[in-house]
Design a protein around this motif. Structure first.
Motif, PDB file in Angstrom:
ATOM      1  N   SER A 135     127.099 -28.488 -48.576  1.00  0.00           N
ATOM      2  CA  SER A 135     127.205 -27.032 -48.415  1.00  0.00           C
ATOM      3  C   SER A 135     127.879 -26.398 -49.625  1.00  0.00           C
ATOM      4  N   ALA A 136     128.934 -27.048 -50.139  1.00  0.00           N
ATOM      5  CA  ALA A 136     129.605 -26.524 -51.329  1.00  0.00           C
ATOM      6  C   ALA A 136     128.676 -26.534 -52.532  1.00  0.00           C
ATOM      7  N   LEU A 137     127.881 -27.584 -52.658  1.00  0.00           N
ATOM      8  CA  LEU A 137     126.948 -27.676 -53.770  1.00  0.00           C
ATOM      9  C   LEU A 137     125.877 -26.584 -53.669  1.00  0.00           C
ATOM     10  N   THR A 138     125.372 -26.363 -52.462  1.00  0.00           N
ATOM     11  CA  THR A 138     124.365 -25.311 -52.257  1.00  0.00           C
ATOM     12  C   THR A 138     124.920 -23.947 -52.632  1.00  0.00           C
ATOM     13  N   THR A 139     126.141 -23.660 -52.186  1.00  0.00           N
ATOM     14  CA  THR A 139     126.771 -22.381 -52.533  1.00  0.00           C
ATOM     15  C   THR A 139     126.960 -22.254 -54.035  1.00  0.00           C
ATOM     16  N   SER A 140     127.328 -23.342 -54.685  1.00  0.00           N
ATOM     17  CA  SER A 140     127.555 -23.330 -56.128  1.00  0.00           C
ATOM     18  C   SER A 140     126.296 -22.940 -56.884  1.00  0.00           C
ATOM     19  N   TYR A 141     125.174 -23.570 -56.547  1.00  0.00           N
ATOM     20  CA  TYR A 141     123.987 -23.265 -57.357  1.00  0.00           C
ATOM     21  C   TYR A 141     123.341 -21.933 -56.996  1.00  0.00           C
ATOM     22  N   VAL A 142     123.485 -21.490 -55.738  1.00  0.00           N
ATOM     23  CA  VAL A 142     122.966 -20.159 -55.406  1.00  0.00           C
ATOM     24  C   VAL A 142     123.784 -19.083 -56.121  1.00  0.00           C
ATOM     25  N   THR A 143     125.098 -19.260 -56.166  1.00  0.00           N
ATOM     26  CA  THR A 143     125.951 -18.317 -56.892  1.00  0.00           C
ATOM     27  C   THR A 143     125.608 -18.308 -58.377  1.00  0.00           C
ATOM     28  N   ALA A 144     125.462 -19.491 -58.965  1.00  0.00           N
ATOM     29  CA  ALA A 144     125.125 -19.574 -60.392  1.00  0.00           C
ATOM     30  C   ALA A 144     123.766 -18.952 -60.676  1.00  0.00           C
ATOM     31  N   MET A 145     122.826 -19.116 -59.750  1.00  0.00           N
ATOM     32  CA  MET A 145     121.500 -18.528 -59.922  1.00  0.00           C
ATOM     33  C   MET A 145     121.594 -17.001 -60.002  1.00  0.00           C
ATOM     34  N   ASN A 146     122.414 -16.421 -59.124  1.00  0.00           N
ATOM     35  CA  ASN A 146     122.582 -14.969 -59.138  1.00  0.00           C
ATOM     36  C   ASN A 146     123.338 -14.492 -60.373  1.00  0.00           C
ATOM     37  N   ILE A 147     124.330 -15.269 -60.808  1.00  0.00           N
ATOM     38  CA  ILE A 147     125.049 -14.919 -62.032  1.00  0.00           C
ATOM     39  C   ILE A 147     124.093 -14.937 -63.223  1.00  0.00           C
ATOM     40  N   GLY A 148     123.232 -15.948 -63.279  1.00  0.00           N
ATOM     41  CA  GLY A 148     122.256 -16.013 -64.363  1.00  0.00           C
ATOM     42  C   GLY A 148     121.311 -14.826 -64.369  1.00  0.00           C
ATOM     43  N   SER A 149     120.841 -14.431 -63.181  1.00  0.00           N
ATOM     44  CA  SER A 149     119.949 -13.266 -63.092  1.00  0.00           C
ATOM     45  C   SER A 149     120.649 -12.001 -63.557  1.00  0.00           C
ATOM     46  N   LEU A 150     121.907 -11.829 -63.131  1.00  0.00           N
ATOM     47  CA  LEU A 150     122.665 -10.647 -63.531  1.00  0.00           C
ATOM     48  C   LEU A 150     122.885 -10.633 -65.038  1.00  0.00           C
ATOM     49  N   ALA A 151     123.285 -11.770 -65.597  1.00  0.00           N
ATOM     50  CA  ALA A 151     123.531 -11.838 -67.038  1.00  0.00           C
ATOM     51  C   ALA A 151     122.268 -11.540 -67.828  1.00  0.00           C
ATOM     52  N   ALA A 152     121.135 -12.080 -67.371  1.00  0.00           N
ATOM     53  CA  ALA A 152     119.876 -11.822 -68.071  1.00  0.00           C
ATOM     54  C   ALA A 152     119.491 -10.352 -68.000  1.00  0.00           C
ATOM     55  N   THR A 153     119.715  -9.737 -66.846  1.00  0.00           N
ATOM     56  CA  THR A 153     119.393  -8.319 -66.686  1.00  0.00           C
ATOM     57  C   THR A 153     120.218  -7.443 -67.627  1.00  0.00           C
ATOM     58  N   LEU A 154     121.505  -7.768 -67.765  1.00  0.00           N
ATOM     59  CA  LEU A 154     122.398  -6.927 -68.559  1.00  0.00           C
ATOM     60  C   LEU A 154     122.361  -7.242 -70.042  1.00  0.00           C
ATOM     61  N   ALA A 155     122.124  -8.500 -70.409  1.00  0.00           N
ATOM     62  CA  ALA A 155     122.304  -8.920 -71.809  1.00  0.00           C
ATOM     63  C   ALA A 155     121.037  -8.961 -72.629  1.00  0.00           C
ATOM     64  N   THR A 156     119.869  -9.021 -72.006  1.00  0.00           N
ATOM     65  CA  THR A 156     118.638  -9.221 -72.781  1.00  0.00           C
ATOM     66  C   THR A 156     118.359  -8.071 -73.735  1.00  0.00           C
ATOM     67  N   ALA A 157     118.419  -6.836 -73.239  1.00  0.00           N
ATOM     68  CA  ALA A 157     118.113  -5.689 -74.102  1.00  0.00           C
ATOM     69  C   ALA A 157     119.093  -5.570 -75.274  1.00  0.00           C
ATOM     70  N   PRO A 158     120.415  -5.653 -75.065  1.00  0.00           N
ATOM     71  CA  PRO A 158     121.327  -5.608 -76.218  1.00  0.00           C
ATOM     72  C   PRO A 158     121.098  -6.744 -77.208  1.00  0.00           C
ATOM     73  N   LEU A 159     120.817  -7.943 -76.709  1.00  0.00           N
ATOM     74  CA  LEU A 159     120.557  -9.066 -77.608  1.00  0.00           C
ATOM     75  C   LEU A 159     119.273  -8.840 -78.398  1.00  0.00           C
ATOM     76  N   ALA A 160     118.261  -8.301 -77.735  1.00  0.00           N
ATOM     77  CA  ALA A 160     117.000  -8.008 -78.435  1.00  0.00           C
ATOM     78  C   ALA A 160     117.200  -6.935 -79.509  1.00  0.00           C
ATOM     79  N   ALA A 161     118.102  -6.007 -79.263  1.00  0.00           N
ATOM     80  CA  ALA A 161     118.344  -4.929 -80.230  1.00  0.00           C
ATOM     81  C   ALA A 161     118.949  -5.440 -81.529  1.00  0.00           C
ATOM     82  N   VAL A 162     119.719  -6.519 -81.455  1.00  0.00           N
ATOM     83  CA  VAL A 162     120.348  -7.053 -82.677  1.00  0.00           C
ATOM     84  C   VAL A 162     119.590  -8.248 -83.230  1.00  0.00           C
ATOM     85  N   SER A 163     118.533  -8.690 -82.550  1.00  0.00           N
ATOM     86  CA  SER A 163     117.728  -9.800 -83.059  1.00  0.00           C
ATOM     87  C   SER A 163     116.254  -9.469 -82.841  1.00  0.00           C
TER      88      SER A 163
END
Length: 402
Positions: A135-163
């Protein structure tokens, strides 16, 4: 759970870290393309329907290719299957930015197939541990999955602007995927050691009411999620007269709250019950359409509540999959069945909400569909936890090194 300093405890910590890293590679590469779709379309000369495939192909693959994971795990074992998946993810990331529309679609397809397989394998990895550790492992990867989605949503456009958009949707995920590949290679062990635990005889998926109810629950969750994420920015622009940039930023609140949901799901399932977790997650989803219809000015409240509900519901379904599947071959079949069917239904969410909007001319009809999906999630999820059955000792592996 294993002793805190024993080899079993080290295996748990390794799988917690490895599964979290893996989860970062399972959504972010797909989500990252959405903020730069305009640039991709302009550079590659894609039509509107072609560029839409860059975000719909992966979800279709999640449903269509889940069975591949079941066959692969049966043949090679879970960690070897993850190694194969990560190699294909790396290939997909590279092919996607080779410079043509055909390559972009082909790379997206490779990503969708590889991630579909890994989606199914992670609950199988969790099932090889005790229930508490799984159960702890399941919670860990579901949380990380959502963190990854959030980071990609927020960071992709700024990163693309400088590269460039090619760098922004590729380089970070090459690094993450190579790290996950290293973990899977290490955990695979010597040849022949990566084999699933035998299932207890007599369990049949087609007559397993709990598995069918979880399929319904996950279908409701994915339909509501993909429909909402696809149309929420447009709804905010139409209803609140926000600019495109502001609507996109406002919609990111939904992903942000999704990080909180899995962190709530595990303590809720332990302190109360998994049934309560399903019920509360479904109620949070139902608040979303009701709030938008009755008090649209408080959109940020309804968005945050729905985001937390989405994260909790996703975690609850996977926790239930691990619990009813036991370990070994039956866990593999349940995971593929629930996720394959659920994602197949969820892929229709954006189209269904768009059709309802076009026919009705208002956002009430699409919101009613989200509410109906939440009801299905709640009723089916709660009902699945009401089916009691013992899990044979053979089906729950101890936390020891094998």
């Amino acid at each position: 759970m294993a002793d805190g300093d024993g080899p079993g405890a080290r295996r748990i910590r390794s799988d917690l870290a490895g599964s979290a890293i893996t989860a970062l590679a399972l959504r972010a590469p797909v989500v990252a393309v959405a903020p730069v779709l305009g640039d991709v379309r302009a550079d590659l000369g894609l039509t509107g329907w072609q560029v839409s495939l860059l975000v719909t192909i992966p979800v279709l693959c999640f449903g269509a290719f889940a069975f591949v994971a079941s066959l692969s795990v049966a043949r090679w074992g879970p960690h070897t299957t993850l190694v194969q998946s990560f190699v294909v993810v790396l290939a997909g990331l590279v092919v996607r930015v080779l410079g043509s529309g055909t390559a972009a679609l082909a790379g997206t397809f490779l990503l969708g197939v590889a991630i579909a397989v890994a989606n199914v394998v992670l609950p199988i990895v969790a099932s090889t541990h005790s229930e508490r550790a799984g159960s702890a492992l399941t919670t860990s990867y579901v949380t990380a999955m959502n963190i990854g989605s959030l980071a990609a949503t927020l960071a992709t456009a700024p990163l693309a602007a400088v590269s460039s958009w090619q760098v922004a949707i590729t380089l970070p995920y090459l690094l993450v995927t190579m790290t996950a590949l290293g973990w899977a290679l290490w955990r695979r062990g010597p040849a022949g050691s990566d084999r699933e635990v035998p299932s207890a005889p007599g369990r049949r998926l087609r007559t397993d009411r709990a598995a069918w109810l979880l399929l319904l629950a996950f279908s409701g969750q994915t339909l509501a999620y993909y429909g909402t994420t696809s149309w929420l920015p447009t709804m905010l622009r139409d209803e609140l007269a926000l600019t495109t940039a502001s609507a996109g930023g406002a919609a990111s609140l939904f992903q942000l709250a999704g990080v909180l949901g899995p962190l709530l799901a595990l303590p809720l399932s332990r302190r109360l019950s998994l049934r309560a977790c399903f019920a509360l997650a479904a109620c949070a989803w139902m608040v979303f359409p009701a709030g938008f219809v009755l008090a649209p000015g408080l959109w940020w409240v309804w968005t945050l509540v729905a985001g937390a509900g989405h994260g909790a519901a996703f975690a609850a379904v996977l926790l239930a999959v691990v619990r009813i599947g036991g370990s070994g071959g039956y866990a593999r079949r349940v995971s593929a069945f629930v996720q394959g069917g659920g994602y197949a239904v969820g892929s229709a969410g954006p189209v269904l909400l768009g059709f309802a909007l076009g026919v009705s001319g208002s956002w009430t009809a699409p919101l009613l569909i989200v509410g109906a999906a939440a009801v299905v999630l709640g009723v089916a999820g709660v009902s699945s936890t009401s089916i009691r059955r013992p899990v044979p000792p053979l089906e729950r592996a101890p936390d020891v090194v094998r």
